[in-house]
Design a protein around this motif. Structure first.
Motif, PDB file in Angstrom:
ATOM      1  N   UNK A   1       0.802  -1.227   0.000  1.00  0.00           N
ATOM      2  CA  UNK A   1       0.000   0.000   0.000  1.00  0.00           C
ATOM      3  C   UNK A   1       0.838   1.282   0.000  1.00  0.00           C
ATOM      4  N   UNK A   2       2.029   1.323   0.615  1.00  0.00           N
ATOM      5  CA  UNK A   2       2.822   2.557   0.510  1.00  0.00           C
ATOM      6  C   UNK A   2       3.125   2.943  -0.934  1.00  0.00           C
ATOM      7  N   UNK A   3       3.399   1.958  -1.784  1.00  0.00           N
ATOM      8  CA  UNK A   3       3.612   2.257  -3.204  1.00  0.00           C
ATOM      9  C   UNK A   3       2.294   2.615  -3.883  1.00  0.00           C
ATOM     10  N   UNK A   4       1.202   1.962  -3.469  1.00  0.00           N
ATOM     11  CA  UNK A   4      -0.099   2.208  -4.093  1.00  0.00           C
ATOM     12  C   UNK A   4      -0.539   3.663  -3.924  1.00  0.00           C
ATOM     13  N   UNK A   5      -0.263   4.266  -2.765  1.00  0.00           N
ATOM     14  CA  UNK A   5      -0.775   5.619  -2.489  1.00  0.00           C
ATOM     15  C   UNK A   5       0.179   6.730  -2.944  1.00  0.00           C
ATOM     16  N   UNK A   6       1.313   6.368  -3.549  1.00  0.00           N
ATOM     17  CA  UNK A   6       2.285   7.381  -3.978  1.00  0.00           C
ATOM     18  C   UNK A   6       1.783   8.188  -5.177  1.00  0.00           C
ATOM     19  N   UNK A   7       2.413   9.343  -5.356  1.00  0.00           N
ATOM     20  CA  UNK A   7       2.263  10.137  -6.587  1.00  0.00           C
ATOM     21  C   UNK A   7       0.817  10.553  -6.863  1.00  0.00           C
ATOM     22  N   UNK A   8       0.082  10.845  -5.787  1.00  0.00           N
ATOM     23  CA  UNK A   8      -1.258  11.391  -5.955  1.00  0.00           C
ATOM     24  C   UNK A   8      -2.311  10.390  -6.373  1.00  0.00           C
TER      25      UNK A   8
END
Length: 388
Positions: A313-320
């Motif tokens: 999830x940390x990668x999923x929520x990146x970059x808006x």
């Protein structure tokens, strides 16, 4: 039973979200119920069902008196913590889909700031309330200082962070996104109260890994949802249909610390059932209103519902990605963290506004399919799939 498309939300309403009120919790809830009836443009006396999400007050008699209900055919109380309101809407949908009632009002609210449950008063009330296993909590945990949700949930959060080498900045992303959305919401308590990433990291560490700005608000208020059969809803001005719903419970739901899998969550059972009923997949949603008592709970729900794998999830929520204009806008109203904490029923209200196309500056363009979740107690979960 599959009730997909057999029930619809025809009205929503809420009180003001404040810190400080002279209204009782009963007055808050009844006021929200009347507001939902007005939104639906129906006479409150025509309501014939009541479902309370979490609290036992107001009573069914209070609703009969305040709304002028002439023939109450159904009432229920749902007790699974913050998962209650979303589950309560599904409970109402089942009642109207089966013909038990025709119009059911679902209400949740409290005076979390002005009332006795305010966290800052905990030192004056060293006892455990409103959670499962009260005797276990008071006899085995409270003597060791385990009294508050942030303490219990820290075990889950720290295990997740350790096992999956989590970048904690993802928690900041969730909090900052909620605050940014709240600035576009005239009803949000935290509107026009700016927060930067520096502010987040400067906020007090309360219980590892939770900073003050990882925690939901304590506010006063209530909200309500009016559910009718899909057939009756056809004459309403803007019905929003319930395509699917479910509740789910973790293993050993009254004892987090002895759970075989500490990261097990009821939403991992509820969401797949709701998605199957609705015939949808995670990638189909235009937005999601995810229960956010703590920032990490948003991340964990994304994982357990299948939007990404555990630890991803940390990668999923990146970059808006979860911001307005992103692939999956999350908590477009500000959520419990920046709009108000009314037990998550405000998430259902927001989903209705979005699907009506009436969310103003925070409107998700072309929104047709929305997800709402609830999280409660030690991992209970609930989910609703809504469409216009």
């Amino acid at each position: 039973m599959n009730i997909s498309g057999k029930a619809a939300i025809i009205g929503v309403g809420n009180t003001a979200y404040t810190r400080g009120t002279d209204r009782t919790e009963t007055e808050q809830c009844l006021g929200a119920a009347i507001a939902a009836c007005r939104d639906a443009e129906i006479d409150p006396a025509g309501v014939d069902g009541v479902v309370m999400g979490w609290r036992d007050q107001p009573s069914n008699e209070d609703f009969i008196n305040a709304l002028g209900i002439r023939d109450l055919k159904y009432h229920a109380h749902v007790h699974i913590g913050g998962a209650s309101p979303t589950a309560a809407v599904f409970n109402a949908a089942m009642a109207v889909a089966t013909g038990v009632a025709s119009r059911v009002i679902v209400v949740a609210g409290w005076n979390a700031f002005s009332g006795p449950s305010r966290l800052s008063q905990l030192s004056d009330r060293p006892t455990v309330v409103n959670v499962p296993g009260k005797a276990l909590r008071e006899n085995l945990e409270a003597p060791l200082g385990l009294l508050a949700p942030m303490q219990w949930y820290s075990f889950h959060a720290n295990r997740w962070i350790h096992d999956y080498h989590i970048d904690r900045d993802a928690m900041a992303t969730v909090a900052l996104t909620a605050r940014a959305h709240a600035h576009l919401n005239p009803k949000a308590y935290m509107r026009d109260r700016p927060m930067t990433r520096d502010d987040y990291y400067a906020s007090q560490m309360l219980v590892e890994p939770f900073r003050k700005l990882d925690v939901s608000l304590e506010t006063d208020g209530a909200a309500a949802v009016l559910v009718s059969s899909a057939v009756s809803a056809e004459s309403s001005r803007s019905p929003i249909y319930i395509a699917g719903g479910a509740e789910g419970h973790a293993d050993s739901p009254d004892d987090l610390l002895n759970r075989p899998d500490l990261l097990d969550m009821g939403i991992g059972r509820a969401a797949p059932r709701a998605f199957e009923m609705a015939g949808v997949r995670p990638e189909d949603f235009d937005f999601a209103e995810l229960y956010d008592c703590f920032s990490f709970i948003v991340l964990r729900q994304l994982e357990e519902m299948g939007f990404c794998g555990r630890g991803e999830s940390p990668d999923f929520v990146k970059d808006g990605r979860i911001a307005l204009g992103g692939e999956l806008p999350v908590n477009t109203h500000g959520g419990l963290m920046s709009e108000a904490h009314v037990l998550g029923i405000n998430h259902v209200v927001e989903a209705v506004w979005q699907l009506r196309g009436e969310a103003g500056e925070r409107q998700v363009a072309g929104a047709e399919l929305g997800l709402v979740t609830g999280y409660g107690d030690f991992g209970d979960g609930s989910a609703l799939v809504l469409h216009n």
